[in-house]
Design a protein around this motif. Structure first.
Motif, PDB file in Angstrom:
ATOM      1  N   SER A 237    -106.826 -89.131 -22.230  1.00 45.36           N
ATOM      2  CA  SER A 237    -106.836 -89.828 -23.511  1.00 45.36           C
ATOM      3  C   SER A 237    -108.260 -90.078 -23.995  1.00 45.36           C
ATOM      4  O   SER A 237    -108.519 -90.087 -25.204  1.00 45.36           O
ATOM      5  N   TYR A 238    -109.194 -90.271 -23.047  1.00 46.95           N
ATOM      6  CA  TYR A 238    -110.595 -90.481 -23.419  1.00 46.95           C
ATOM      7  C   TYR A 238    -111.240 -89.188 -23.884  1.00 46.95           C
ATOM      8  O   TYR A 238    -111.951 -89.153 -24.894  1.00 46.95           O
ATOM      9  N   TRP A 239    -110.987 -88.104 -23.166  1.00 47.76           N
ATOM     10  CA  TRP A 239    -111.616 -86.828 -23.485  1.00 47.76           C
ATOM     11  C   TRP A 239    -111.073 -86.191 -24.767  1.00 47.76           C
ATOM     12  O   TRP A 239    -111.813 -85.621 -25.555  1.00 47.76           O
ATOM     13  N   PHE A 240    -109.743 -86.281 -24.968  1.00 47.25           N
ATOM     14  CA  PHE A 240    -109.117 -85.588 -26.092  1.00 47.25           C
ATOM     15  C   PHE A 240    -108.694 -86.525 -27.226  1.00 47.25           C
ATOM     16  O   PHE A 240    -108.087 -86.078 -28.199  1.00 47.25           O
ATOM     17  N   ASN A 241    -108.961 -87.825 -27.053  1.00 40.88           N
ATOM     18  CA  ASN A 241    -108.645 -88.813 -28.095  1.00 40.88           C
ATOM     19  C   ASN A 241    -107.163 -88.772 -28.473  1.00 40.88           C
ATOM     20  O   ASN A 241    -106.797 -88.646 -29.647  1.00 40.88           O
ATOM     21  N   VAL A 242    -106.308 -88.874 -27.462  1.00 39.16           N
ATOM     22  CA  VAL A 242    -104.858 -88.889 -27.657  1.00 39.16           C
ATOM     23  C   VAL A 242    -104.308 -90.206 -27.107  1.00 39.16           C
ATOM     24  O   VAL A 242    -104.989 -90.887 -26.328  1.00 39.16           O
ATOM     25  N   PRO A 243    -103.089 -90.609 -27.498  1.00 39.30           N
ATOM     26  CA  PRO A 243    -102.500 -91.852 -26.981  1.00 39.30           C
ATOM     27  C   PRO A 243    -102.427 -91.849 -25.457  1.00 39.30           C
ATOM     28  O   PRO A 243    -101.965 -90.883 -24.845  1.00 39.30           O
ATOM     29  N   SER A 244    -102.879 -92.940 -24.853  1.00 42.12           N
ATOM     30  CA  SER A 244    -102.976 -92.998 -23.391  1.00 42.12           C
ATOM     31  C   SER A 244    -101.612 -92.969 -22.708  1.00 42.12           C
ATOM     32  O   SER A 244    -101.439 -92.310 -21.682  1.00 42.12           O
ATOM     33  N   GLY A 245    -100.632 -93.683 -23.287  1.00 43.04           N
ATOM     34  CA  GLY A 245     -99.301 -93.717 -22.669  1.00 43.04           C
ATOM     35  C   GLY A 245     -98.676 -92.336 -22.590  1.00 43.04           C
ATOM     36  O   GLY A 245     -98.159 -91.932 -21.540  1.00 43.04           O
ATOM     37  N   ALA A 246     -98.745 -91.595 -23.691  1.00 41.85           N
ATOM     38  CA  ALA A 246     -98.185 -90.243 -23.716  1.00 41.85           C
ATOM     39  C   ALA A 246     -98.942 -89.322 -22.772  1.00 41.85           C
ATOM     40  O   ALA A 246     -98.344 -88.460 -22.114  1.00 41.85           O
ATOM     41  N   ALA A 247    -100.267 -89.493 -22.686  1.00 36.95           N
ATOM     42  CA  ALA A 247    -101.072 -88.651 -21.790  1.00 36.95           C
ATOM     43  C   ALA A 247    -100.709 -88.902 -20.330  1.00 36.95           C
ATOM     44  O   ALA A 247    -100.641 -87.969 -19.524  1.00 36.95           O
ATOM     45  N   ILE A 248    -100.449 -90.166 -19.985  1.00 37.89           N
ATOM     46  CA  ILE A 248    -100.060 -90.511 -18.612  1.00 37.89           C
ATOM     47  C   ILE A 248     -98.748 -89.837 -18.237  1.00 37.89           C
ATOM     48  O   ILE A 248     -98.617 -89.236 -17.160  1.00 37.89           O
ATOM     49  N   ILE A 249     -97.778 -89.915 -19.125  1.00 41.54           N
ATOM     50  CA  ILE A 249     -96.465 -89.344 -18.832  1.00 41.54           C
ATOM     51  C   ILE A 249     -96.524 -87.821 -18.774  1.00 41.54           C
ATOM     52  O   ILE A 249     -95.941 -87.201 -17.873  1.00 41.54           O
ATOM     53  N   CYS A 250     -97.247 -87.211 -19.703  1.00 39.43           N
ATOM     54  CA  CYS A 250     -97.350 -85.745 -19.707  1.00 39.43           C
ATOM     55  C   CYS A 250     -98.003 -85.241 -18.427  1.00 39.43           C
ATOM     56  O   CYS A 250     -97.537 -84.261 -17.822  1.00 39.43           O
ATOM     57  N   PHE A 251     -99.079 -85.895 -18.000  1.00 41.91           N
ATOM     58  CA  PHE A 251     -99.732 -85.463 -16.765  1.00 41.91           C
ATOM     59  C   PHE A 251     -98.811 -85.667 -15.566  1.00 41.91           C
ATOM     60  O   PHE A 251     -98.766 -84.814 -14.660  1.00 41.91           O
ATOM     61  N   SER A 252     -98.071 -86.769 -15.541  1.00 38.07           N
ATOM     62  CA  SER A 252     -97.157 -87.038 -14.422  1.00 38.07           C
ATOM     63  C   SER A 252     -96.076 -85.960 -14.326  1.00 38.07           C
ATOM     64  O   SER A 252     -95.719 -85.525 -13.227  1.00 38.07           O
ATOM     65  N   ILE A 253     -95.562 -85.531 -15.470  1.00 36.53           N
ATOM     66  CA  ILE A 253     -94.546 -84.476 -15.477  1.00 36.53           C
ATOM     67  C   ILE A 253     -95.143 -83.149 -15.010  1.00 36.53           C
ATOM     68  O   ILE A 253     -94.526 -82.416 -14.224  1.00 36.53           O
ATOM     69  N   LEU A 254     -96.344 -82.829 -15.487  1.00 33.49           N
ATOM     70  CA  LEU A 254     -97.004 -81.600 -15.055  1.00 33.49           C
ATOM     71  C   LEU A 254     -97.276 -81.623 -13.549  1.00 33.49           C
ATOM     72  O   LEU A 254     -97.112 -80.600 -12.864  1.00 33.49           O
ATOM     73  N   LEU A 255     -97.676 -82.776 -13.035  1.00 33.89           N
ATOM     74  CA  LEU A 255     -97.913 -82.899 -11.598  1.00 33.89           C
ATOM     75  C   LEU A 255     -96.626 -82.660 -10.817  1.00 33.89           C
ATOM     76  O   LEU A 255     -96.629 -81.963  -9.785  1.00 33.89           O
ATOM     77  N   TYR A 256     -95.517 -83.215 -11.318  1.00 29.67           N
ATOM     78  CA  TYR A 256     -94.223 -82.990 -10.664  1.00 29.67           C
ATOM     79  C   TYR A 256     -93.864 -81.504 -10.644  1.00 29.67           C
ATOM     80  O   TYR A 256     -93.441 -80.969  -9.607  1.00 29.67           O
ATOM     81  N   LEU A 257     -94.026 -80.841 -11.780  1.00 30.05           N
ATOM     82  CA  LEU A 257     -93.676 -79.421 -11.864  1.00 30.05           C
ATOM     83  C   LEU A 257     -94.546 -78.579 -10.937  1.00 30.05           C
ATOM     84  O   LEU A 257     -94.050 -77.676 -10.249  1.00 30.05           O
ATOM     85  N   LEU A 258     -95.839 -78.868 -10.892  1.00 26.36           N
ATOM     86  CA  LEU A 258     -96.744 -78.118 -10.026  1.00 26.36           C
ATOM     87  C   LEU A 258     -96.383 -78.297  -8.554  1.00 26.36           C
ATOM     88  O   LEU A 258     -96.350 -77.330  -7.780  1.00 26.36           O
ATOM     89  N   LEU A 259     -96.114 -79.525  -8.159  1.00 32.13           N
ATOM     90  CA  LEU A 259     -95.767 -79.800  -6.763  1.00 32.13           C
ATOM     91  C   LEU A 259     -94.415 -79.185  -6.403  1.00 32.13           C
ATOM     92  O   LEU A 259     -94.235 -78.691  -5.273  1.00 32.13           O
ATOM     93  N   ARG A 260     -93.486 -79.221  -7.341  1.00 31.00           N
ATOM     94  CA  ARG A 260     -92.173 -78.625  -7.073  1.00 31.00           C
ATOM     95  C   ARG A 260     -92.285 -77.115  -6.906  1.00 31.00           C
ATOM     96  O   ARG A 260     -91.699 -76.531  -5.982  1.00 31.00           O
ATOM     97  N   VAL A 261     -93.038 -76.458  -7.795  1.00 35.12           N
ATOM     98  CA  VAL A 261     -93.235 -75.013  -7.683  1.00 35.12           C
ATOM     99  C   VAL A 261     -93.996 -74.674  -6.406  1.00 35.12           C
ATOM    100  O   VAL A 261     -93.658 -73.730  -5.683  1.00 35.12           O
ATOM    101  N   GLY A 262     -95.045 -75.456  -6.110  1.00 34.11           N
ATOM    102  CA  GLY A 262     -95.816 -75.218  -4.900  1.00 34.11           C
ATOM    103  C   GLY A 262     -94.979 -75.378  -3.641  1.00 34.11           C
ATOM    104  O   GLY A 262     -95.086 -74.565  -2.703  1.00 34.11           O
ATOM    105  N   LYS A 263     -94.113 -76.388  -3.621  1.00 31.13           N
ATOM    106  CA  LYS A 263     -93.245 -76.572  -2.459  1.00 31.13           C
ATOM    107  C   LYS A 263     -92.256 -75.425  -2.333  1.00 31.13           C
ATOM    108  O   LYS A 263     -91.914 -74.989  -1.227  1.00 31.13           O
ATOM    109  N   GLY A 264     -91.781 -74.896  -3.475  1.00 34.72           N
ATOM    110  CA  GLY A 264     -90.873 -73.750  -3.438  1.00 34.72           C
ATOM    111  C   GLY A 264     -91.537 -72.522  -2.841  1.00 34.72           C
ATOM    112  O   GLY A 264     -90.932 -71.803  -2.034  1.00 34.72           O
TER     113      GLY A 264
END
Length: 281
Positions: A237-264
């Motif tokens: 949110s600091y680097w791209f000047n976007v809403p912090s709440g939405a940035a937190i959730i988007c990153f959390s979802i991306l982290l979940y997807l990456l870890l799920r694919v990596g575990k697969g």
């Protein structure tokens, strides 16, 4: 990035992220284990009625939202346990009532509509000292309850019917945890907002479930993933000047997807390695 750490608002945001991660890590694990995600969503949206009432009556919106959310949580629990109303119907009842009441109060209160987005989507960079005190108090109370009654909470989380057959105070625990869920929802409203608070209570826990099924381990991992998501979201949110709440959730979802694919991939690699060993034998 380091220069912004000297500002008090960013220090508040970091402390709020840590407290929210601890709080949502504990409460969210119970929610996911009991499959109560719909309830947390209902309470978060019902709290809009309390916020609207607070602004209309001229009192602290978070205080009125706190009372309204706790009353809604107890109402949902009571209606669903009477047997005459299904749980999803009870949730929908309070969900829609809170939203409609909040919208009515928004239109009746001049100037409130401009502040509505901060409650709907949150703004962790604008939290105040009073917001931190509320979040800290709810976190301390929840930590105390989970520490003293962990075994009982674990029994109710995994099999409430069996726990009731052992004459454990299941009803008391369910009401207490419904109140804690309501407190958690209101305490984190300023961070991620009504729309996104359900994600903070479920995404880190879903990510943690990729690695463990033990309640205690899931809580610890949920806290860890919650911290990572909040800190990374703040940076984005600091680097791209976007809403912090939405940035937190988007990153959390991306982290979940990456870890799920990596575990697969790791599972497939282990399976192939096992097949190769069997062939060699």
């Amino acid at each position: 990035m380091m220069s912004i750490l000297s500002y008090s608002f960013f220090q508040y945001a970091l402390l709020g992220s840590l407290l929210a991660s601890i709080l949502c890590g504990m409460v969210g694990t119970y929610i996911v284990s009991r499959r109560l995600v719909f309830i947390s969503g209902g309470l978060s949206h019902a709290s809009l009625g309390g916020i609207g009432l607070g602004v209309w009556l001229g009192i602290n919106p978070l205080l009125s939202a706190l009372v309204f959310a706790v009353a809604s949580a107890c109402g949902i629990q009571w209606l669903s346990r009477q047997g005459k109303v299904r749980e999803d119907s009870a949730i929908a009842l309070f969900w829609t009532f809170g939203m409609s009441l909040g919208i009515i109060c928004c239109f009746l209160t001049p100037g409130f509509m401009s502040d509505l987005s901060s409650y709907l989507f949150g703004s962790i960079l604008t939290i105040t000292g009073s917001d931190l005190w509320l979040l800290g108090a709810v976190t301390a109370f929840t930590l105390l309850c989970f520490t003293l009654g962990f075994r009982l909470i674990r029994a109710v989380a995994f099999d409430a019917v069996f726990a009731r057959s052992l004459h454990l105070p299941v009803t008391l625990v369910e009401y207490l945890l419904m109140v804690i869920i309501a407190l958690t929802v209101v305490a984190t409203l300023r961070l991620v907002g009504i729309v996104l608070v359900i994600s903070l209570l479920t995404i880190p826990q879903t990510t943690a479930a990729l690695f463990t099924s033990r309640l205690q381990s899931m809580m610890l991992l949920s806290i860890l993933f919650g911290c990572i998501g909040c800190l990374a979201g703040l940076a984005l949110s600091y680097w791209f000047n976007v809403p912090s709440g939405a940035a937190i959730i988007c990153f959390s979802i991306l982290l979940y997807l990456l870890l799920r694919v990596g575990k697969g991939f790791i599972r497939k690699a282990d399976a192939l390695e096992g097949v190769e060993k069997d062939v060699k034998r």
